[in-house]
Design a protein around this motif. Structure first.
Motif: not given
Lengths: 211, 211
Positions: B81-87, B99-113, B142-148
């Motif tokens: 159910r997640r949008d695989r084009t948005s990370v 970010i999950e708690a906002t329910h505003e991001h339906s895509g995937l994540y990438h954790v930098l560490g 298709k889209e990388v959202i920088l959320a740092l």
């Protein structure tokens, strides 16, 4: 974050739930602690987990004074350097540590495990009062120092123990109540100040007490 | 109580020392927690100890996004159910939860560490940046959202990732910066306020965003 949020990992969920049961630790703090343990090297988390388990499984209560110990009898009760004629009665294990830190009590202890509190359903039978009476009946104890909190429950327990020991040849004393050292009169509550007037001591006695 | 006071029990000493290593937990709090665990039924302490050990030994990191998980691939990456084009690129595991708690991001994540921080000796090679580039190179994103975090380290890392992705056909966006909702202008810092003027948006656009 919602309270019952799941963290994508049942293992993390479980650890957070358990950590959040600690007093003063909410779910946010519990999550912070769990993530800290995940970030640190494995050894840190395993040492913590094992220390908690080993403590809970290994710790016993001294069969004489009911303080915590790893042996049958605690180091204080088994020490030849402690005065066996004086027993300080405290509410709990932490109070033993608090009084030990003053270095003013050279005798033994007796940990009641609580205070008489009808409201909380704690009766004398739930506490180590009978075992205290038995200890005194053995004859070695010459003084019982009541060191319970200066609260209603503490006073009730003091009085109950005092009555229980009345028929025995033992001196029963209690901690002095009065002004806190360093506090100003102006900020001392009326009850304490009033009591410190009633229980005033000859000034000359305060010198002897330095010994 | 002195810092290195021993509590008549090496087992208690050990537990207190380990608990005191947790962030925000001093020796006094550690002692309070340990005594709490001793007072409660055995199950409480054993569950806590085991939960910590099992979490640390069992938790793995998702091989796609490096979020924590009990599986090879985390529930978010494996969800249909997640949008695989948005990370969404975040610093750590906690930010995923935030970010999950906002329910505003339906895509995937990438954790930098972490974030690039020369002062702390953290270079791009210590972070999951190469794996992000590889993920994007596969073509589905298709889209990388920088959320740092909006800090110097966050901005440095943002820029580094932006440059690394420049040659790829992917849209790189970052979280909007501006006034906090509910905050008053008077108490907003100058930098944020200044930036919110520079990055002002057509009023009509704010309606579309409600969708």
């Amino acid at each position: 974050m919602s309270l019952n949020q799941s963290y994508n990992s049942p293992l993390l969920d479980a650890a957070v739930s358990e950590l959040a049961k600690l007093p003063g630790v909410g779910r946010k703090t519990a999550l912070r602690l769990a993530l800290h343990l995940l970030r640190k090297d494995k050894e840190t988390a395993l040492s913590l987990g094992n220390a908690i388990i080993e403590m809970r499984e290994g710790i016993r209560y001294c069969k004489i004074c009911h303080n915590i110990t790893d042996e049958d009898v605690c180091p204080i009760c088994s020490s030849p350097r402690r005065d066996r004629t004086s027993v300080c009665v405290v509410e709990n294990v932490k109070d033993v540590l608090t009084i030990e830190a003053t270095h003013e009590h050279s005798g033994l202890y007796h940990v009641l495990g609580g205070l008489i509190s009808p409201l909380d359903g704690i009766s004398p039978a739930d506490l180590e009062i009978d075992s205290l009476v038995s200890r005194v009946e053995e004859g070695e104890v010459k003084e019982v120092i009541l060191a319970l909190n200066p609260t209603m429950e503490g006073d009730t327990t003091n009085f109950y123990i005092y009555r229980k020991l009345l028929h025995l040849p033992v001196k029963v004393t209690m901690l002095a109540r009065g002004l806190s050292i360093g506090n100003e009169l102006e900020y001392t509550d009326e009850l304490t100040l009033g009591r410190s007037i009633l229980n005033r001591v000859p000034f000359s006695e305060t010198f002897h007490r330095e010994d």
